[in-house]
Design a protein around this motif. Structure first.
Motif, PDB file in Angstrom:
ATOM      1  N   GLN A 241       0.806  -1.211   0.000  1.00 41.73           N
ATOM      2  CA  GLN A 241       0.000   0.000   0.000  1.00 41.73           C
ATOM      3  C   GLN A 241       0.850   1.278   0.000  1.00 41.73           C
ATOM      4  OE1 GLN A 241      -2.080   0.627   3.828  1.00 41.73           O
ATOM      5  NE2 GLN A 241      -1.729  -1.533   4.205  1.00 41.73           N
ATOM      6  N   PRO A 242       0.344   2.389  -0.584  1.00 41.12           N
ATOM      7  CA  PRO A 242      -0.964   2.476  -1.198  1.00 41.12           C
ATOM      8  C   PRO A 242      -1.053   1.645  -2.488  1.00 41.12           C
ATOM      9  CG  PRO A 242       0.314   4.463  -1.663  1.00 41.12           C
ATOM     10  CD  PRO A 242       1.119   3.633  -0.722  1.00 41.12           C
ATOM     11  N   ALA A 243      -2.223   1.074  -2.682  1.00 43.04           N
ATOM     12  CA  ALA A 243      -2.372   0.214  -3.852  1.00 43.04           C
ATOM     13  C   ALA A 243      -3.750   0.364  -4.486  1.00 43.04           C
ATOM     14  CB  ALA A 243      -2.154  -1.244  -3.442  1.00 43.04           C
ATOM     15  N   VAL A 244      -3.789   0.173  -5.797  1.00 42.53           N
ATOM     16  CA  VAL A 244      -5.061   0.126  -6.514  1.00 42.53           C
ATOM     17  C   VAL A 244      -5.234  -1.309  -6.997  1.00 42.53           C
ATOM     18  CG1 VAL A 244      -6.290   0.856  -8.594  1.00 42.53           C
ATOM     19  CG2 VAL A 244      -4.958   2.526  -7.294  1.00 42.53           C
ATOM     20  N   ILE A 245      -6.292  -1.937  -6.539  1.00 41.65           N
ATOM     21  CA  ILE A 245      -6.587  -3.284  -7.036  1.00 41.65           C
ATOM     22  C   ILE A 245      -7.547  -3.125  -8.198  1.00 41.65           C
ATOM     23  CG2 ILE A 245      -7.802  -5.431  -6.536  1.00 41.65           C
ATOM     24  CD1 ILE A 245      -6.898  -5.313  -3.715  1.00 41.65           C
ATOM     25  N   PHE A 246      -7.167  -3.649  -9.355  1.00 41.48           N
ATOM     26  CA  PHE A 246      -8.053  -3.561 -10.515  1.00 41.48           C
ATOM     27  C   PHE A 246      -8.534  -4.970 -10.857  1.00 41.48           C
ATOM     28  CE2 PHE A 246      -8.583  -3.447 -15.243  1.00 41.48           C
ATOM     29  CZ  PHE A 246      -9.702  -2.632 -15.254  1.00 41.48           C
ATOM     30  N   ILE A 247      -9.832  -5.197 -10.683  1.00 36.98           N
ATOM     31  CA  ILE A 247     -10.379  -6.520 -11.010  1.00 36.98           C
ATOM     32  C   ILE A 247     -11.101  -6.411 -12.343  1.00 36.98           C
ATOM     33  CG2 ILE A 247     -11.821  -8.435 -10.232  1.00 36.98           C
ATOM     34  CD1 ILE A 247     -11.599  -7.249  -7.401  1.00 36.98           C
ATOM     35  N   ASP A 248     -10.470  -6.931 -13.381  1.00 38.78           N
ATOM     36  CA  ASP A 248     -11.059  -6.862 -14.712  1.00 38.78           C
ATOM     37  C   ASP A 248     -12.025  -8.041 -14.867  1.00 38.78           C
ATOM     38  OD1 ASP A 248     -11.458  -5.782 -17.144  1.00 38.78           O
ATOM     39  OD2 ASP A 248      -9.586  -6.459 -18.046  1.00 38.78           O
ATOM     40  N   GLU A 249     -13.028  -7.873 -15.696  1.00 34.92           N
ATOM     41  CA  GLU A 249     -14.023  -8.929 -15.971  1.00 34.92           C
ATOM     42  C   GLU A 249     -14.584  -9.485 -14.672  1.00 34.92           C
ATOM     43  OE1 GLU A 249     -12.556 -11.680 -19.254  1.00 34.92           O
ATOM     44  OE2 GLU A 249     -10.737 -10.754 -18.495  1.00 34.92           O
ATOM     45  N   ILE A 250     -15.035  -8.590 -13.800  1.00 32.27           N
ATOM     46  CA  ILE A 250     -15.541  -9.045 -12.497  1.00 32.27           C
ATOM     47  C   ILE A 250     -16.785  -9.926 -12.670  1.00 32.27           C
ATOM     48  CG2 ILE A 250     -16.939  -6.969 -12.036  1.00 32.27           C
ATOM     49  CD1 ILE A 250     -16.048  -7.328  -9.059  1.00 32.27           C
ATOM     50  N   ASP A 251     -17.459  -9.805 -13.820  1.00 34.83           N
ATOM     51  CA  ASP A 251     -18.646 -10.637 -14.074  1.00 34.83           C
ATOM     52  C   ASP A 251     -18.312 -12.129 -14.030  1.00 34.83           C
ATOM     53  OD1 ASP A 251     -18.104 -11.037 -17.282  1.00 34.83           O
ATOM     54  OD2 ASP A 251     -17.575  -9.051 -16.558  1.00 34.83           O
ATOM     55  N   ALA A 252     -17.031 -12.474 -14.306  1.00 35.94           N
ATOM     56  CA  ALA A 252     -16.658 -13.902 -14.293  1.00 35.94           C
ATOM     57  C   ALA A 252     -16.756 -14.492 -12.891  1.00 35.94           C
ATOM     58  CB  ALA A 252     -15.242 -14.098 -14.842  1.00 35.94           C
ATOM     59  N   ILE A 253     -16.560 -13.649 -11.842  1.00 35.64           N
ATOM     60  CA  ILE A 253     -16.694 -14.193 -10.487  1.00 35.64           C
ATOM     61  C   ILE A 253     -17.957 -13.715  -9.788  1.00 35.64           C
ATOM     62  CG2 ILE A 253     -14.528 -14.976  -9.462  1.00 35.64           C
ATOM     63  CD1 ILE A 253     -13.729 -12.139  -9.013  1.00 35.64           C
ATOM     64  N   ALA A 254     -18.609 -12.685 -10.338  1.00 36.47           N
ATOM     65  CA  ALA A 254     -19.770 -12.145  -9.639  1.00 36.47           C
ATOM     66  C   ALA A 254     -20.995 -12.145 -10.546  1.00 36.47           C
ATOM     67  CB  ALA A 254     -19.461 -10.729  -9.145  1.00 36.47           C
ATOM     68  N   ALA A 255     -21.192 -13.253 -11.269  1.00 40.72           N
ATOM     69  CA  ALA A 255     -22.356 -13.330 -12.146  1.00 40.72           C
ATOM     70  C   ALA A 255     -23.557 -13.815 -11.336  1.00 40.72           C
ATOM     71  CB  ALA A 255     -22.074 -14.284 -13.286  1.00 40.72           C
ATOM     72  N   LYS A 256     -24.746 -13.465 -11.827  1.00 38.99           N
ATOM     73  CA  LYS A 256     -25.972 -13.928 -11.158  1.00 38.99           C
ATOM     74  C   LYS A 256     -25.934 -15.442 -11.027  1.00 38.99           C
ATOM     75  CE  LYS A 256     -28.927 -10.417 -12.971  1.00 38.99           C
ATOM     76  NZ  LYS A 256     -29.364 -10.051 -14.291  1.00 38.99           N
ATOM     77  N   ARG A 257     -26.487 -15.918  -9.930  1.00 40.59           N
ATOM     78  CA  ARG A 257     -26.492 -17.366  -9.738  1.00 40.59           C
ATOM     79  C   ARG A 257     -27.436 -18.022 -10.748  1.00 40.59           C
ATOM     80  NH1 ARG A 257     -25.995 -16.418  -3.522  1.00 40.59           N
ATOM     81  NH2 ARG A 257     -25.847 -14.339  -4.396  1.00 40.59           N
ATOM     82  N   THR A 258     -26.978 -19.140 -11.297  1.00 40.72           N
ATOM     83  CA  THR A 258     -27.849 -19.844 -12.245  1.00 40.72           C
ATOM     84  C   THR A 258     -28.441 -21.059 -11.545  1.00 40.72           C
ATOM     85  OG1 THR A 258     -25.949 -21.064 -12.977  1.00 40.72           O
ATOM     86  CG2 THR A 258     -26.545 -19.130 -14.279  1.00 40.72           C
ATOM     87  N   GLU A 259     -29.339 -21.722 -12.237  1.00 42.47           N
ATOM     88  CA  GLU A 259     -29.988 -22.893 -11.627  1.00 42.47           C
ATOM     89  C   GLU A 259     -29.047 -24.087 -11.529  1.00 42.47           C
ATOM     90  OE1 GLU A 259     -32.913 -22.867 -10.110  1.00 42.47           O
ATOM     91  OE2 GLU A 259     -32.810 -20.751 -10.598  1.00 42.47           O
ATOM     92  N   SER A 260     -28.146 -24.183 -12.509  1.00 50.24           N
ATOM     93  CA  SER A 260     -27.298 -25.380 -12.548  1.00 50.24           C
ATOM     94  C   SER A 260     -26.388 -25.429 -11.323  1.00 50.24           C
ATOM     95  CB  SER A 260     -26.455 -25.390 -13.823  1.00 50.24           C
ATOM     96  OG  SER A 260     -25.508 -24.369 -13.748  1.00 50.24           O
ATOM     97  N   LYS A 261     -26.097 -26.662 -10.893  1.00 48.70           N
ATOM     98  CA  LYS A 261     -25.311 -26.777  -9.657  1.00 48.70           C
ATOM     99  C   LYS A 261     -24.038 -27.560  -9.947  1.00 48.70           C
ATOM    100  CE  LYS A 261     -28.216 -25.408  -6.163  1.00 48.70           C
ATOM    101  NZ  LYS A 261     -28.877 -24.528  -7.088  1.00 48.70           N
ATOM    102  N   THR A 262     -23.275 -27.136 -10.916  1.00 47.40           N
ATOM    103  CA  THR A 262     -22.049 -27.867 -11.226  1.00 47.40           C
ATOM    104  C   THR A 262     -20.963 -27.445 -10.250  1.00 47.40           C
ATOM    105  OG1 THR A 262     -21.233 -26.157 -12.670  1.00 47.40           O
ATOM    106  CG2 THR A 262     -22.622 -27.823 -13.681  1.00 47.40           C
ATOM    107  N   SER A 263     -19.885 -28.248 -10.214  1.00 50.85           N
ATOM    108  CA  SER A 263     -18.803 -27.918  -9.291  1.00 50.85           C
ATOM    109  C   SER A 263     -18.164 -26.591  -9.685  1.00 50.85           C
ATOM    110  CB  SER A 263     -17.768 -29.035  -9.296  1.00 50.85           C
ATOM    111  OG  SER A 263     -17.438 -29.345 -10.621  1.00 50.85           O
ATOM    112  N   GLY A 264     -18.205 -26.294 -11.000  1.00 54.22           N
ATOM    113  CA  GLY A 264     -17.656 -25.017 -11.465  1.00 54.22           C
ATOM    114  C   GLY A 264     -18.394 -23.845 -10.835  1.00 54.22           C
TER     115      GLY A 264
END
Ligand SMILES: Nc1ncnc2c1ncn2[C@@H]1O[C@H](COP(=O)(O)OP(=O)(O)OP(=O)(O)O)[C@@H](O)[C@H]1O
Length: 405
Positions: A241-264
């Motif tokens: 620190q000081p640091a800027v964390i840049f999380i690109d393509e955050i949708d890949a980890i914070a997408a709406k939950r889907t119905e499927s229940k795979t290990s992925g």
């Protein structure tokens, strides 16, 4: 060979004088040399083009293969016994005994990290942990992007500066006033509009370390690693620190939950939960700002947007005509541009271009000049470059839809 020569029609009359024959042959030679030169150029262009498509094909085939593979889990080797190898799975911490071939047995030692498949067979021995981190995280101490390098998104730039710069530069002010400093901003909008540049420019302005993590990299690696990598990311930021964390393509980890229940899906959930808890644990977070980016705002899980997580949601759109003109000016700053080049007209022609497209147009226009043996870039070079880039992006889309069909 000699037959072919016999068949060639000579460019003179049989009754012509010796001198006329020589003259006619010389003219024919010149024409042929010209044609030869032209063919050589075309061949060169075609093989360059071929090379490019070959690479694109390889990349897409590789991606396709990766998407079709079933996920692997990560485990640590505990013990080598006569019955097999005892491993402990990351994520659920369960121990298991797995049988291995003599060859694998010779390659592993206790504490090694291994990737296992659904039936817990060891598929590969993993690299050193630091290597994995190096692949997923990109660290730059004072990236060399300034606000003057960014065009057409002044309002967004102002908002980002307001929210992110002050807490990084004067964290004590927030302490004294007794309020929590803003924790971060979420930038959303189409690809290539300057979201990464904005984050880098803030880090540059505040002398902060820039740490980038790509969301897609996080979850496409190995099961059980995502949450740990998020923890490591914040730990690394705390240390620098000081640091800027840049999380690109955050949708890949914070997408709406889907119905499927795979290990992925469970893995993505675990990674997201870790991210949320790091974001919420503000007190221990120190002098760190988070900037996240997405092209898919509509896909985001509402949990990530709850108050206290991102203070501002900032849309970064494609530039308007004035913005495009500015971006043309920025990217031609160090180019040798002819007097007649009209950036306003170019901005009109390239009416759908993003910042990244404009950067590509400028580079390609330079290539057109070089191919024509010139060192000065003209208006028509820019126009041809835009046409070429549009054609390429059409071809790209077609190739992707064919590969994944
Ligand atoms: N507003 C802009 N001003 C100047 N250059 C730009 C702008 N937007 C994009 N560019 C150019 O395009 C390149 C890529 O931009 P950047 O990586 O910031 O886009 P992004 O919005 O983060 O894209 P993605 O969503 O695909 O990650 C930059 O390095 C820069 O050369």
């Amino acid at each position: 060979m000699s037959d072919a020569v016999d068949d060639v029609e000579m460019p003179y009359d049989e009754n012509a004088s010796q001198q006329e024959k020589v003259e006619a042959l010389r003219e024919r030679l010149e024409v042929l040399e010209g044609q030869n030169e032209e063919m050589r150029d075309k061949l060169l262009d075609a093989s360059a083009e071929n090379n490019k498509y070959q690479q694109k094909l390889e990349r897409l085939t590789h991606e396709n293969k990766k998407l079709k593979q079933s996920p692997l889990f990560v485990a640590t080797v505990q013990e080598l016994t006569n019955e097999g190898i005892v491993i402990k799975q990351h994520g659920n911490n369960q121990e298991a005994l797995t049988e291995v071939t003599d060859e694998t047995r010779g390659r592993v030692e206790p504490d090694d990290r291994v990737a296992v498949n659904n039936s817990l067979s060891i598929v590969k021995v993993l690299d050193d942990e630091t290597d994995v981190r190096a692949r997923v995280m990109q660290v730059e101490h004072k990236p060399d992007v300034g606000y003057a390098d960014i065009g057409g998104i002044d309002e967004q730039m102002e908002e980002v500066r307001e929210t992110v710069e002050l807490p990084l530069k004067s964290p004590e002010m927030f302490d004294e006033v007794g309020i929590d400093p803003p924790s971060g901003v979420l930038l959303y909008g189409p690809p290539g509009t300057g979201k990464t540049m904005l984050a880098k420019a803030v880090a540059n302005q505040t002398d902060a370390t820039f740490i980038k993590m790509a969301g897609s990299e996080l979850v496409h690696k190995f099961i059980g690693e995502g949450a740990k990598l998020v923890r490591d990311l914040f730990e690394l930021a705390r240390q620098s620190q000081p640091a800027v964390i840049f999380i690109d393509e955050i949708d890949a980890i914070a997408a709406k939950r889907t119905e499927s229940k795979t290990s992925g899906d469970a893995e993505v959930q675990r990674t997201m939960m870790q991210l949320l808890s790091e974001m919420d644990g503000f007190d221990e977070r120190g002098n760190i700002s988070i900037i996240a980016a997405t092209n898919r705002f509509d896909m985001l899980d509402r949990a990530i947007l709850r108050p206290g997580r991102f203070d501002r949601l900032i849309e970064v759109p494609k530039p308007d005509a004035e913005g495009r003109e500015m971006i043309f000016q920025i990217h031609t700053r160090s180019m040798n541009v002819a007097d007649g080049v009209d950036y306003e007209a170019l901005a009109e022609v390239a009416d759908d271009a993003s910042g990244a497209d404009i950067k590509a147009i400028c580079t390609e226009a330079g290539m057109f000049a070089i191919r024509d043996d010139r060192t000065e870039v003209r208006m028509e070079d820019f126009e041809q470059a835009w046409e070429k880039i549009q054609q390429e992006s059409d071809a790209d889309e077609e190739a992707v839809s064919k590969t994944f069909a």
